[in-house]
Design an enzyme around this catalytic site. Structure first.
Site, mmCIF file in Angstrom:
data_model
loop_
_atom_site.group_PDB
_atom_site.id
_atom_site.type_symbol
_atom_site.label_atom_id
_atom_site.label_comp_id
_atom_site.label_asym_id
_atom_site.label_seq_id
_atom_site.Cartn_x
_atom_site.Cartn_y
_atom_site.Cartn_z
ATOM 1 N N ASP A 105 0.859 -1.170 0.000
ATOM 2 C CA ASP A 105 0.000 0.000 0.000
ATOM 3 C C ASP A 105 0.904 1.231 0.000
ATOM 4 O O ASP A 105 2.036 1.174 0.483
ATOM 5 C CB ASP A 105 -0.883 -0.024 1.259
ATOM 6 C CG ASP A 105 -1.893 1.099 1.277
ATOM 7 O OD1 ASP A 105 -2.469 1.386 0.219
ATOM 8 O OD2 ASP A 105 -2.096 1.687 2.350
ATOM 9 N N ASP B 185 -2.569 -1.114 6.025
ATOM 10 C CA ASP B 185 -2.874 -0.596 7.356
ATOM 11 C C ASP B 185 -4.362 -0.398 7.592
ATOM 12 O O ASP B 185 -4.784 -0.153 8.709
ATOM 13 C CB ASP B 185 -2.137 0.726 7.613
ATOM 14 C CG ASP B 185 -2.389 1.754 6.515
ATOM 15 O OD1 ASP B 185 -3.297 1.521 5.682
ATOM 16 O OD2 ASP B 185 -1.683 2.774 6.489
ATOM 17 N N ASP C 41 -7.622 -3.329 3.576
ATOM 18 C CA ASP C 41 -6.508 -4.223 3.269
ATOM 19 C C ASP C 41 -6.673 -5.608 3.881
ATOM 20 O O ASP C 41 -5.936 -6.533 3.519
ATOM 21 C CB ASP C 41 -5.192 -3.621 3.789
ATOM 22 C CG ASP C 41 -4.835 -2.319 3.100
ATOM 23 O OD1 ASP C 41 -5.069 -2.222 1.885
ATOM 24 O OD2 ASP C 41 -4.329 -1.408 3.775
#
Length: 896
Positions: A330, A631, A635
């Site tokens: 990410d 985070d 996700d």
């Protein structure tokens, strides 16, 4: 209810009609109860937890342990109770180690459920009331205020400066300003600005929305469902050890059966004695300590990683990290700092660079590498005055001296910019204000500057351009506004991945006390543009370079726009030869197309949770071992689906942490590379351990087989064999877990997960050492028997010979092919500690009366220790010679 069109694709009136409700009165109590009965409560399903006893018993589900338990049963029938007890203790110890080290508790679903709001403010029968969020139904009218946690997915019918924090769900780093307008049908989740989603938080403003989905039908519910549907992936090590265990078990059982038949028909053994001999063979050949030692080595790896800021929640994941071939990361908060930073300022006749990152008010404003004196640059000084005073954010330093922003991150970084000026920028009293509005895309403040009333303006550049008719130069003079030049400047900075903000000023008539939007129709002077980025982590850039060196691909998967993602990717050093793919592009691809695309492209933008899952599955279909960092709640499914899910410890949500195998304490991408390094070290040490343990078992098996074939008494009893296996597994072999990383290990390509645990050379080495130790020990045993020594003395010397030969062989195994005596010889202190411990245990089994009784040994004189020591030295020297020859052969092969 007509739900053919998604809620965000309907205008308010269409939606209200389709969902059978009222945008001002809400549902009636009767209708709400009816829908609650029909559709169920607004909650996520729980997960049934495995009982503790069942979790413990699962650790006996290993084919090697089954063979061991079968041996225990036979010894019990034959009345050899001590043998039975020792075998059972070994099995229980192994299971206990696995049980206590295991940490596979799946808390992700519970974490998601805890994110849901407990209560909701609704209108029913036209009256405002508070109800438990579990009793919300589709069609309920929910009122939103600052600080509220959104209780369900809502289609907004009213939004007044409504800002919602959605980072955990969408990955966006800033709060989102909502509206009520109809959107296109293909609008991605992050852009559905007329919706608010369950589990997100209202930052500012007020609004009202009608419930469009509850429970498992909400976006967070879909994530919950996708986590539930994802099967746990077996790590490469578990797959290999399971296959390895089956192979060894079948071989051992087959060999024991052949030896029993041979002994029964061709040798004059009593049936009981023969059974004990065959059991001795099985016990000798089974590396029963292997499951325990693997767990211990992995646990030591977990401790080492914890010392390097990586908390591993699942033991086998330690080794899996060593074979990772691709990391899907990410962007926000992982590769970048999630701290907005002004890196450039543009005025009419100059461009400035700004040093320093994040909200720390330290840095310098440069022009052509020279620090700018803001007292001599009118345009820049007025620019800094404007961004500091036309601002609602404040900087704060906490007790740990970390700088944080109270307010919007974008405004916070402008305050930080002003603090970097060469001279202090004045604080001015705000006399009137026009707050930011999403329709107008700017905000303005009235102040008194240098004795004159001035209106300070900042906002979207195109809106500022529409107002401006002049621009200020460095010396304070003004000239006509050149829109074309400013548009070009804006485009250059936007392509760099910067978010561009316009700043302007307007003189106001003396005596002005209040400003309105009508005051902005003309007379505005353009001051400049601010280029804002979410800066990359410096350590992450280094880590990506190290990943390339180690043959690991890094792919960035983000919710940001494609241009921003590409710009950040270039700054990070991620290969960006191919353009970024967006979520909608991925949605249109068949699986085969996606598998090809995931090989070619490195950056994926505007992605949804479903996109991330499909990308991971495509990578895994290509045979990649994939790690996924993240985070947010969005996700979580991908973190669980990945071979190794890596969550951020500081900025990560509890849901992300609980769905992952590893948590980064410091949120540094570099820590992942450290973990990969540790994973490679662990795997190499596991192989060294196997290279040590298997020749030990094979030597013992060779000893028993040769005895049956020759027709002589067994050199060791089953309980003595178990002793040898356990002391070598739980003492000597444990030292190999502390060996350092082999030189050049991080310059190699990732290990192919299909590579067998035992290479051809390993099989040769195991057989070579087994024959060397087993053959030498058997020769000594037969010689002592022929010379008429007591059987208990023969057994004791035989036991010492095998154990000491293994201890010397330990030093051979510290390196696969390199010479044992090198500069790192004394580096691993554990080798010498366990060798001393082993010697102590061997003295105990020889000279302690209780142990003599249990294990059938007896005290021996000093002279009897000569052969075990000589045997150990011979094994060490011969194996070192073999290693040297093999190394030369490998070098010649590589040179061809």
């Amino acid at each position: 209810m007509d739900k053919k069109k998604p809620p965000f694709n309907q205008n308010v009136n269409e939606f209200v009609d389709a969902y059978g409700t009222d945008s001002t009165l809400g549902l009636s109590h009767a209708e709400a109860r009816k829908r609650l009965d029909q559709y169920g409560q607004n909650e996520l399903p729980g997960e049934e937890k495995e009982p503790r006893w069942k979790a413990f018993m699962r650790h006996f589900h290993d084919i090697l342990i089954y063979v061991l338990l079968a041996a225990a049963a036979v010894t019990l029938v034959l009345g050899h109770y001590i043998d039975t007890a020792v075998i059972l203790v070994v099995a229980i110890v192994n299971a206990s180690i696995g049980y206590f080290q295991e940490n596979k508790a799946e808390k992700a679903l519970e974490g998601i459920r805890n994110m849901l709001s407990l209560e909701a403010n609704v209108r029913r029968n036209g009256k405002r009331q508070t109800v438990p969020s579990t009793e919300l139904v589709v069609g309920d009218l929910v009122m939103l205020s600052p600080g509220d946690k959104v209780p369900a997915d809502l289609r907004l019918v009213r939004a007044e400066e409504l800002n919602v924090e959605e980072a955990a769900l969408t990955g966006e780093s800033t709060s989102v300003l909502k509206h009520t307008e109809q959107l296109e049908e293909d609008t991605v989740l992050a852009d559905r600005l007329n919706m608010t989603f369950s589990g997100t938080t209202v930052v500012s403003g007020t609004g009202a929305g009608i419930v469009a989905a509850t429970g498992t039908d909400t976006e967070i519910g879909k994530i919950n469902r996708s986590i539930s549907d994802i099967e746990d992936i077996k790590t490469p090590l578990l797959k290999q050890t399971a296959q390895f265990g089956k192979m060894i078990s079948f071989a051992i059982v087959g060999l024991a059966l052949v030896m029993f038949i041979f002994g029964f028909f061709f040798r004059d053994y009593e049936i009981g004695e023969l059974l004990l001999s065959v059991i001795g063979l099985a016990v000798a050949a089974i590396p029963e300590g292997l499951p325990a030692i693997l767990s211990i080595i992995l646990a030591i790896g977990v401790q080492n990683m914890a010392g390097r800021n990586a908390i591993v929640r699942n033991l086998p994941s330690v080794e899996t990290l060593g074979s990772v071939s691709v990391i899907c990361s990410d962007k926000t908060g992982t590769l970048t700092k999630n701290e907005m930073t002004v890196t450039s300022v543009v005025t009419a006749d100059r461009e400035y660079n700004v040093s320093g990152t994040g909200y720390v008010p330290m840095g310098t404003i440069f022009h052509k590498k020279e620090e700018v004196d803001t007292n001599e640059d009118t345009a820049l000084y007025h620019f800094l005055l404007s961004v500091k005073n036309n601002n609602d954010a404040e900087l704060h330093q906490d007790e740990e001296e970390h700088w944080t922003v109270m307010g919007e991150p974008t405004e916070g970084c402008l305050v930080t910019l002003a603090e970097k000026a060469s001279t202090a920028v004045d604080d001015l009293a705000v006399e009137s204000k026009i707050p930011f509005d999403s329709d107008y895309k700017y905000m303005a403040t009235l102040v008194t500057l240098e004795g004159r009333k001035m209106m300070l303006i900042k906002g979207a550049p195109d809106r500022i351009f529409d107002m401006a008719d002049q621009e200020t130069l460095k010396d304070g003079t003004k000239q006509p506004f050149n829109r074309k030049a400013w548009t070009e400047k804006m485009g250059v900075h936007a392509k760099r991945g910067e978010r561009v903000l316009g700043v302007a000023i307007k003189p106001m008539p003396e005596g002005t006390e209040k400003i309105t939007r009508d005051d902005l129709s003309k007379g505005v002077t353009m001051l400049g543009l601010a280029g804002i980025i979410d800066p990359p982590r410096e350590a992450a850039v280094t880590a990506i370079t190290e990943c390339k060196k180690a043959g690991i691909q890094v792919k960035m998967i983000t919710g940001d726009h494609a241009e921003t993602a590409m710009a950040i990717g270039k700054q990070m050093g991620i290969e960006t030869g191919a353009a970024a793919l967006e979520g909608k592009d991925l949605d249109a691809m068949a699986q085969a197309e996606l598998e090809e695309a995931v090989e070619k492209h490195q950056i994926f933008a505007r992605t949804s949770p479903e996109n991330k899952l499909r990308l991971l599955e495509a990578l895994q279909a290509k045979g990649k071992i994939a790690a996924m960092t993240g985070d947010g709640v969005n996700d979580a499914p991908a973190l669980k689906r990945a071979d190794v899910g890596v969550a951020m410890g500081i900025k990560g949500t509890e849901v992300a942490k609980d769905a992952s195998e590893m948590v980064l304490v410091d949120d540094h991408f570099k820590t992942i590379v450290n973990a990969v390094e540790e994973g490679r070290r662990v795997y190499d040490n596991l192989k060294k351990t196997i290279l040590f343990i298997l020749p030990t078992n094979a030597a013992e098996a060779f000893l028993i087989m040769a005895s049956i074939l020759i027709g002589v008494a067994m050199p060791l009893t089953p309980v003595q064999i178990l002793w040898v296996n356990m002391v070598s597994s739980v003492t000597v072999s444990l030292a190999l877990a502390f060996e350092g990383l082999d030189k050049g290990a991080m310059d190699k390509q990732p290990r192919n997960p299909k590579t067998p645990l035992l290479s051809g050379y390993y099989i040769f080495r195991i057989l070579f050492v087994a024959i060397l130790i087993g053959g030498g020990t058997l020769a000594m045993n037969l010689t002592m028997v022929e010379q008429g020594y007591d059987q208990s003395i023969v057994n004791t010397v035989t036991l010492q010979t095998i154990v000491l030969a293994q201890m010397f062989h330990l030093f051979n195994c510290r390196s696969e092919l390199n010479f044992a005596f090198n500069k790192d010889f004394f580096k691993n202190k554990a080798v010498f500690v366990v060798s001393a411990l082993l010697i102590g245990l061997q003295l105990a089994i020889t000279y302690v009366p209780f142990m003599n009784m249990v294990f059938g040994t007896r005290p021996i004189e000093l002279a009897y220790w000569t052969f075990p020591v000589i045997m150990g030295i011979v094994v060490f020297i011969v194996v070192e010679i073999e290693k040297s020859i093999t190394k030369q052969i490998v070098k010649r092969k590589d040179a061809r």
